[in-house]
Design an enzyme around this catalytic site. Structure first.
Site, mmCIF file in Angstrom:
data_model
loop_
_atom_site.group_PDB
_atom_site.id
_atom_site.type_symbol
_atom_site.label_atom_id
_atom_site.label_comp_id
_atom_site.label_asym_id
_atom_site.label_seq_id
_atom_site.Cartn_x
_atom_site.Cartn_y
_atom_site.Cartn_z
ATOM 1 N N ARG A 131 0.880 -1.181 0.000
ATOM 2 C CA ARG A 131 0.000 0.000 0.000
ATOM 3 C C ARG A 131 0.913 1.225 0.000
ATOM 4 O O ARG A 131 1.576 1.516 0.990
ATOM 5 C CB ARG A 131 -0.909 0.000 1.227
ATOM 6 C CG ARG A 131 -1.552 1.355 1.450
ATOM 7 C CD ARG A 131 -2.688 1.325 2.428
ATOM 8 N NE ARG A 131 -3.846 0.702 1.834
ATOM 9 C CZ ARG A 131 -5.078 0.760 2.348
ATOM 10 N NH1 ARG A 131 -5.285 1.414 3.485
ATOM 11 N NH2 ARG A 131 -6.088 0.189 1.755
ATOM 12 N N HIS A 152 -7.150 1.151 -6.517
ATOM 13 C CA HIS A 152 -7.421 0.253 -5.380
ATOM 14 C C HIS A 152 -8.107 -1.003 -5.945
ATOM 15 O O HIS A 152 -9.288 -1.251 -5.724
ATOM 16 C CB HIS A 152 -8.310 0.968 -4.365
ATOM 17 C CG HIS A 152 -8.309 0.341 -3.002
ATOM 18 N ND1 HIS A 152 -7.588 -0.805 -2.709
ATOM 19 C CD2 HIS A 152 -8.942 0.696 -1.851
ATOM 20 C CE1 HIS A 152 -7.777 -1.120 -1.441
ATOM 21 N NE2 HIS A 152 -8.587 -0.236 -0.897
ATOM 22 N N GLN A 160 -10.022 -3.696 -3.762
ATOM 23 C CA GLN A 160 -11.310 -3.184 -3.284
ATOM 24 C C GLN A 160 -12.399 -3.385 -4.346
ATOM 25 O O GLN A 160 -13.485 -3.904 -4.055
ATOM 26 C CB GLN A 160 -11.172 -1.682 -2.945
ATOM 27 C CG GLN A 160 -12.463 -1.065 -2.452
ATOM 28 C CD GLN A 160 -12.874 -1.631 -1.109
ATOM 29 O OE1 GLN A 160 -12.090 -1.611 -0.167
ATOM 30 N NE2 GLN A 160 -14.097 -2.126 -0.993
ATOM 31 N N ASP A 211 -17.088 6.977 -1.359
ATOM 32 C CA ASP A 211 -15.772 6.848 -0.709
ATOM 33 C C ASP A 211 -15.548 8.168 0.031
ATOM 34 O O ASP A 211 -16.276 9.151 -0.212
ATOM 35 C CB ASP A 211 -14.711 6.646 -1.828
ATOM 36 C CG ASP A 211 -13.281 6.506 -1.310
ATOM 37 O OD1 ASP A 211 -13.090 6.316 -0.092
ATOM 38 O OD2 ASP A 211 -12.347 6.581 -2.140
ATOM 39 N N CYS A 236 -16.358 1.727 0.465
ATOM 40 C CA CYS A 236 -15.165 0.892 0.695
ATOM 41 C C CYS A 236 -14.736 0.900 2.157
ATOM 42 O O CYS A 236 -14.033 -0.007 2.591
ATOM 43 C CB CYS A 236 -14.024 1.357 -0.198
ATOM 44 S SG CYS A 236 -13.649 3.112 -0.043
ATOM 45 N N ARG A 295 -13.539 -8.671 1.395
ATOM 46 C CA ARG A 295 -12.118 -8.417 1.119
ATOM 47 C C ARG A 295 -11.312 -9.674 1.447
ATOM 48 O O ARG A 295 -10.399 -10.052 0.710
ATOM 49 C CB ARG A 295 -11.601 -7.237 1.963
ATOM 50 C CG ARG A 295 -12.139 -5.864 1.575
ATOM 51 C CD ARG A 295 -11.598 -5.368 0.256
ATOM 52 N NE ARG A 295 -10.161 -5.241 0.230
ATOM 53 C CZ ARG A 295 -9.461 -4.200 0.693
ATOM 54 N NH1 ARG A 295 -10.093 -3.153 1.185
ATOM 55 N NH2 ARG A 295 -8.144 -4.174 0.608
HETATM 56 N N1 CP Z 1 -11.167 -0.189 2.232
HETATM 57 C C1 CP Z 1 -9.902 -0.263 2.682
HETATM 58 O O1 CP Z 1 -8.953 -0.462 1.929
HETATM 59 O O2 CP Z 1 -9.779 -0.120 4.021
HETATM 60 P P1 CP Z 1 -8.427 0.144 4.813
HETATM 61 O O3 CP Z 1 -7.906 1.491 4.338
HETATM 62 O O4 CP Z 1 -8.783 0.163 6.262
HETATM 63 O O5 CP Z 1 -7.446 -0.934 4.466
HETATM 64 N N1 NVA Z 2 -9.825 6.848 -1.398
HETATM 65 C C1 NVA Z 2 -9.511 6.354 -0.078
HETATM 66 C C2 NVA Z 2 -9.746 4.883 -0.019
HETATM 67 C C3 NVA Z 2 -9.542 4.275 1.348
HETATM 68 C C4 NVA Z 2 -9.724 2.787 1.347
HETATM 69 C C5 NVA Z 2 -8.067 6.700 0.258
HETATM 70 O O1 NVA Z 2 -7.208 6.585 -0.631
HETATM 71 O O2 NVA Z 2 -7.827 7.099 1.395
#
Ligand code: CP
Ligand code: NVA
Length: 304
Positions: free
Chosen positions: A104, A131, A134, A223, A263, A291
């Site tokens: 990530r 993502h 997701q 989101d 999400c 997930r």
């Molecule tokens: N939806 C998602 O990716 O959640 P987190 O940011 O908590 O991993």
């Molecule tokens: N768009 C959000 C998604 C979190 C899962 C972010 O990048 O923070």
């Protein structure tokens, strides 16, 4: 066999996605019934995090354990990829110890560099651009509830960011109707929209009027308005997104059996009201649970 990464939905076919869903179904049933399924005994997944996470970290870690393997959580302070040592060197070193990497990261180009230099599969656990895990999970969740996805009207209300970008990539694989409804100036990535125009089913469009967009929707998705790393723009974005909240008035424009998705994490009463996220149309916690199941299928497909 050459290693395969999962960086973007754009890199895979509808057939592959449907095969992952078939495997997900099988794995989910085994997980829920308590029947063991451990094809990854002795395998390890290195999880590199530059940003916070609940679902991604927990679902990959639990998933690897349930598959018979082990996951290592490498926090932002640990290996400091690109700072303490180069991304390419980290890719080479992680490849000598592990069977897969999930990362990530902020910059999307960094996950590409990681994948190019790793000799083991690299999975995108979110970047500023995409993502994909997701949105794979989201579509699986829609399949579970609706039994089909072609021709559904899926309306994403909110920021044209990583989740919306991955939805656009998904729209090039399945002929559902996708609307991304965002304030002017907050549209999705232009190269991804171009890709969808060339490779898609002509099934994707941008709108700026939430009440128009939500009409007869089968799915309403949102989101956060302020994504991780954008905290300095929070005041400006909250002003720009005024009117883009999913509340019961907006939901009443959609079909009665419309699925409400998010999400997570949710900023309740900002992009979505408590009444809607906790209401009868919401499937957000099914989505969060899935997930685990979908990513287990991806791990088995790439690492086994
Ligand atoms: N939806 C998602 O990716 O959640 P987190 O940011 O908590 O991993
Ligand atoms: N768009 C959000 C998604 C979190 C899962 C972010 O990048 O923070």
């Amino acid at each position: 066999m050459e290693k395969r990464d999962f960086i973007s939905i754009a890199d895979y076919s509808r057939e592959w996605i449907e095969e992952i869903f078939r495997l997900t179904d099988e794995i989910k049933k085994k997980t829920i019934s308590g029947e063991g399924y451990c094809p990854l005994i002795g395998k390890t997944l290195a999880m590199v995090f530059q940003k916070p996470s609940a679902r991604t970290r927990i679902s990959f870690e639990v998933g690897m354990y349930q598959l018979g393997g082990h996951a290592l959580y490498l926090s932002p302070g640990d290996i400091q990829m690109g700072k303490r040592e180069s991304t390419a060197d980290i890719a080479r070193v992680l490849s000598r110890y592990n069977d897969g990497i999930m990362a990530r990261l902020f910059a999307h180009k960094e996950i590409i560099e990681l994948a190019e230099n790793a000799t083991i599969p690299v999975i995108n656990g979110l970047t500023d651009l995409l993502h994909p895990c997701q949105v794979m999970t989201d579509l699986f969740t829609i399949y579970e509830h609706k039994k089909y996805v072609d021709n559904l009207k899926i309306v994403f209300i909110g920021d044209g960011n990583n989740v919306a970008n991955s939805w656009i990539n998904m729209s090039t694989k399945f002929p559902f109707e996708l609307i991304v409804c965002c304030p002017v100036g907050y549209e999705p990535d232009s190269s991804i929209m171009e890709f969808a125009k060339k490779k898609g089913f002509n099934n994707f469009r941008i709108m700026h009027e939430p009440f128009e967009a939500a009409k007869k929707a089968d799915v309403l998705y949102t989101d956060v308005w302020v994504s991780m790393g954008q905290e300095k723009d929070a005041d400006e974005k909250k002003k720009a997104f005024d009117g883009f909240r999913i509340d019961s008035k907006l939901l009443s424009e959609a079909k009665d059996d419309c699925l409400v998705m998010h999400c997570l994490p949710a900023h309740r009463e900002e992009e979505i009201t408590d009444e809607v996220i906790d209401g009868p149309n919401s499937v957000v916690f099914d989505e969060a649970e899935n997930r685990l199941h979908v990513q287990k299928a991806i791990l088995v497909d790439l690492i086994k």
